[in-house]
Scaffold this motif. Structure first.
Motif, PDB file in Angstrom:
ATOM      1  N   UNK A  92      30.364  27.349   9.051  1.00 50.06           N
ATOM      2  CA  UNK A  92      29.468  26.198   9.060  1.00 50.06           C
ATOM      3  C   UNK A  92      30.245  25.019   9.623  1.00 50.06           C
ATOM      4  N   UNK A  93      29.609  24.260  10.492  1.00 52.64           N
ATOM      5  CA  UNK A  93      30.242  23.064  11.030  1.00 52.64           C
ATOM      6  C   UNK A  93      29.319  21.886  10.754  1.00 52.64           C
ATOM      7  N   UNK A  94      29.855  20.880  10.084  1.00 56.24           N
ATOM      8  CA  UNK A  94      29.104  19.658   9.845  1.00 56.24           C
ATOM      9  C   UNK A  94      29.106  18.872  11.150  1.00 56.24           C
ATOM     10  N   UNK A  95      27.949  18.719  11.759  1.00 57.09           N
ATOM     11  CA  UNK A  95      27.860  18.062  13.063  1.00 57.09           C
ATOM     12  C   UNK A  95      28.098  16.556  12.986  1.00 57.09           C
ATOM     13  N   UNK A  96      28.073  15.981  11.778  1.00 58.95           N
ATOM     14  CA  UNK A  96      28.336  14.539  11.645  1.00 58.95           C
ATOM     15  C   UNK A  96      29.815  14.233  11.843  1.00 58.95           C
ATOM     16  N   UNK A  97      30.673  15.057  11.242  1.00 57.26           N
ATOM     17  CA  UNK A  97      32.106  14.785  11.363  1.00 57.26           C
ATOM     18  C   UNK A  97      32.897  15.976  11.911  1.00 57.26           C
TER      19      UNK A  97
END
Length: 135
Positions: free
Chosen positions: A26-31
């Motif tokens: 999972x990659x948090x697209x915000x940071x």
């Protein structure tokens, strides 16, 4: 020098997340924070994404999860809580997984899916990632 795996990956976008199932990532697209999921959490998330918008009962989740995942009620509840924590979801104001009392659960966030060529670190990489494992 780190080796990288350079290939096309199936990616699912929902909320602020980018999910690469082939790597339980999972990659948090915000940071751009990457989080490796325990395979059981990844399987549960995949079931929800594949059933987006549908209410899933305990029996349906049990049937859809791989056999090696023990889905007694306590274990399933624990997996759900851990997945919600990783996603930053809450019972009072769910963004992704809604609990339908006495019936089941529903992944209700809009999703977008596509293939993309990515260069991901291999397992010998020195890059630090956050692992989310089920205890």
């Amino acid at each position: 020098m780190d080796k990288h795996e350079d290939s096309y990956h199936f990616i699912t976008l929902f909320g602020s997340w980018e999910y690469i199932r082939s790597h339980n990532l999972l990659i948090d697209r915000c940071d751009l924070t990457p989080k490796y999921l325990d395979p059981r959490l990844s399987s549960l998330l995949s079931v929800f994404l594949e059933s987006q918008g549908e209410m899933l009962s305990f029996q349906q989740l049990d049937a859809l999860l791989p056999e090696q995942i023990s889905t007694n009620p306590e274990n399933l509840y624990s997996l759900l809580q851990k997945l919600k924590r990783v996603l930053g979801d809450s019972e009072r104001r769910p963004k992704y997984i809604k609990t339908i009392p006495n019936e089941g659960y529903c992944f209700f966030s809009e999703i977008e899916e596509y293939y993309q060529q990515l260069m991901l670190p291999d397992s010998n990489s020195s890059i630090a990632f956050t692992d989310y494992k089920v205890s």
